[in-house]
Design an enzyme around this catalytic site. Structure first.
Site, short mmCIF file in Angstrom:
data_model
loop_
_atom_site.label_atom_id
_atom_site.label_comp_id
_atom_site.label_asym_id
_atom_site.label_seq_id
_atom_site.Cartn_x
_atom_site.Cartn_y
_atom_site.Cartn_z
N ARG A 1 -7.41 4.99 1.78
CA ARG A 1 -7.02 3.76 0.65
C ARG A 1 -8.39 2.58 2.04
O ARG A 1 -8.59 1.99 1.37
CB ARG A 1 -5.86 2.66 1.75
CG ARG A 1 -4.90 3.43 0.18
CD ARG A 1 -3.37 2.27 0.40
NE ARG A 1 -2.10 2.52 -0.79
CZ ARG A 1 -1.40 1.85 -0.31
NH1 ARG A 1 -0.66 1.85 0.03
NH2 ARG A 1 -0.58 2.66 -1.53
N ASP B 1 0.50 -2.10 3.10
CA ASP B 1 0.32 -2.22 1.66
C ASP B 1 0.01 -3.38 1.04
O ASP B 1 -0.27 -2.97 0.01
CB ASP B 1 2.31 -2.59 0.72
CG ASP B 1 2.88 -1.10 1.20
OD1 ASP B 1 2.51 0.13 1.33
OD2 ASP B 1 4.41 -0.95 1.28
N ARG C 1 16.31 2.54 -0.40
CA ARG C 1 17.95 2.51 1.36
C ARG C 1 18.95 2.24 0.31
O ARG C 1 20.37 3.16 0.37
CB ARG C 1 17.42 1.56 2.47
CG ARG C 1 16.25 2.04 2.98
CD ARG C 1 15.55 0.56 3.59
NE ARG C 1 14.23 1.83 4.54
CZ ARG C 1 13.45 1.94 4.42
NH1 ARG C 1 13.12 1.64 2.35
NH2 ARG C 1 12.48 2.00 5.41
N ARG D 1 -1.86 0.83 -5.18
CA ARG D 1 -2.01 -0.51 -5.19
C ARG D 1 -3.87 -0.42 -4.73
O ARG D 1 -4.07 -1.40 -5.11
CB ARG D 1 -1.64 -0.68 -3.82
CG ARG D 1 -0.60 -0.65 -3.61
CD ARG D 1 0.28 -0.72 -2.03
NE ARG D 1 1.66 -0.12 -2.12
CZ ARG D 1 2.72 -0.70 -2.70
NH1 ARG D 1 2.36 -1.93 -3.30
NH2 ARG D 1 3.86 -0.23 -2.22
C1 S3P Z 1 7.81 1.91 3.33
C2 S3P Z 1 7.07 2.28 4.66
C3 S3P Z 1 5.94 2.23 4.57
C4 S3P Z 1 4.77 1.59 3.36
C5 S3P Z 1 5.85 2.58 2.24
C6 S3P Z 1 6.73 1.66 2.01
C7 S3P Z 1 9.54 2.46 3.68
O1 S3P Z 1 5.56 4.01 4.69
O2 S3P Z 1 3.96 1.66 3.58
O3 S3P Z 1 5.16 2.03 0.61
O4 S3P Z 1 10.02 2.07 2.06
O5 S3P Z 1 9.67 2.71 4.64
P1 S3P Z 1 4.85 4.17 6.42
O6 S3P Z 1 6.74 4.04 7.15
O7 S3P Z 1 4.13 4.96 5.78
O8 S3P Z 1 4.17 3.03 7.02
#
Ligand code: S3P
Length: 407
Positions: A325, A294, A12, A367
């Site tokens: 997973r 995660d 971000r 992971r």
């Molecule tokens: C993330 C959101 C999650 C997470 C990923 C990172 C993010 O995914 O599992 O590792 O940075 O917005 P989802 O939005 O698919 O749940």
């Protein structure tokens, strides 16, 4: 133990600072390969990024890339950048590796299409091409608990003609909202609804320090618990939507202390002391899933060493990660001699039994590879990880940190 910056915030920071006019500085950025994917894609869109210890990024108008944008293994790169570049009216094609090419994209292509983008997918998968003349704001209620979906729509909304409104049933990580507000974007949250106005003014460059990644740190907290060692995890992101793992291990019996807390660019951070104790089972339901999404592979390994029956439900999203997973956790724990029942949306683990060394199938999921490397630390006999190279997608220094913990 110290960690590189949180991966979600790193993506971000790169994306949003490319909208700021002038040179932004990003300190302690994640060194994950996934972050390189975001950097490479932004560079192909004309953004100048100096890859020094502290990243310097010079924001400017984004250009159509001359080649496909390769998001590698990173779902966050793909989903966030597609939304972002739709908003910036960039025409581009997105591709990814064999794992990312199997992950569902209609969750973003549908809302972005409703906003007015011409977006074509390969039957809901990558490759995806985008072309946008005009973008409308949207009033959207996300059915899937996903911060990637939410962020994709919000990033698109920055370039829309009108206001974007978004609500989600389960609170997912909120780094996009926090960073947008910090940067000076007009974003408000009223009764679970996010209200975002498009950018019509100049944004000043940012100077951000990214707190350590709690998802990476959780593997070392787990290893310390299993090896019955105390550990201090320094300068870790403590955002409420991300510390679910530490709440869970506390409920399982570990002692947790937070100290040296402060705020960095709108995000809470601090040190975490994890003190081992006998672990007991826990019941984890849908409400808790977004904050541990995660961390579930390593929670499953811990549950195998906890007294009693651990039930985890409401996590069907796990089937759409870098691999399925739920399947990967169940088959590997089963092969290690643990009694585990696979559910459609989770699993039931009967603890505690001794783990038996075996050959672990990672399915090239970082992971899964890290969770079962840690299981291997306490198993009888040798544990082989079929392919540990995927670990670098999130934590290239995993094995050196593990050595630091063991010695
Ligand atoms: C993330 C959101 C999650 C997470 C990923 C990172 C993010 O995914 O599992 O590792 O940075 O917005 P989802 O939005 O698919 O749940």
């Amino acid at each position: 133990m110290k960690f590189f910056g949180d991966k979600s915030i790193s993506h971000r920071a790169l994306i949003l600072s490319s909208l700021c006019k002038g040179t932004s500085t990003i300190k302690n950025i994640s060194n994950a390969i996934d972050i390189n994917s975001t950097i490479d894609c932004l560079e192909l869109c004309g953004i100048k990024i100096l890859r020094e210890k502290n990243i310097k990024l010079i924001g400017s108008k984004l250009k159509d890339p001359l080649q496909s944008l390769n998001c590698g293994n990173s779902g966050t790169t793909a989903r966030l950048l597609i939304g972002f570049l739709v908003g910036q009216k960039v025409s581009a094609t997105f591709i990814g590796d064999s794992s990312l090419s199997l992950r569902p994209m209609s969750r973003i292509s549908v809302p972005l299409g409703l906003m007015g983008s011409e977006i074509s997918t390969n039957k809901g998968l990558l490759p995806i091409s985008i072309k946008t003349q005009y973008l409308y704001g949207i009033d959207y209620s996300s059915k899937i608990a996903s911060a990637q979906v939410k962020s994709s729509i919000l990033l698109a909304g920055l370039g829309a003609g009108g206001i974007t409104k978004l609500s989600e049933k389960y609170a997912t990580r909120n780094h996009t909202e926090i960073m947008m507000e910090k940067i000076g974007i007009d974003i408000n949250i009223i009764d679970n609804q996010i209200i975002l106005k498009p950018i019509k003014y100049k944004l000043d460059p940012i100077n951000i320090y990214i707190p350590g990644d709690p998802s990476t740190a959780s593997f070392f907290a787990a290893a310390a618990l299993l090896l019955k060692k105390e550990i201090i995890l320094e300068k870790i992101l403590l955002n409420k939507t991300r510390v679910g793992f530490f709440n869970i291990i506390e409920q399982m019996g570990a002692k947790i202390e937070y100290f040296n807390t402060k705020i960095s660019f709108g995000e809470k951070m601090g040190d975490i002391r994890v003190i081992p104790n006998e672990l007991h089972s826990i019941k984890i339901d849908k409400n808790m899933i977004p904050s541990i999404i995660d961390e579930i592979p390593i929670i499953a390994v811990l549950a195998s060493q906890a007294n009693g029956k651990t039930t985890l439900t409401g996590a069907s999203e796990l089937r759409y990660k870098e691999t399925d997973r739920i399947k990967a956790i169940c088959s590997n724990l089963n092969n290690m001699g643990i009694k585990i029942n696979e559910l459609n949306d989770g699993f039931i683990i009967n603890g505690k039994s001794k783990l038996q060394g075996t050959k672990i199938k990672t399915y090239k999921d970082h992971r899964i590879a890290m969770a079962f490397s840690i299981a291997g630390l306490i198993s009888n006999g040798k544990t082989y990880i079929d392919d540990e190279r995927c670990i670098k997608f999130s934590c290239p220094e995993f094995f050196s940190l593990l050595k630091e913990l063991i010695n």
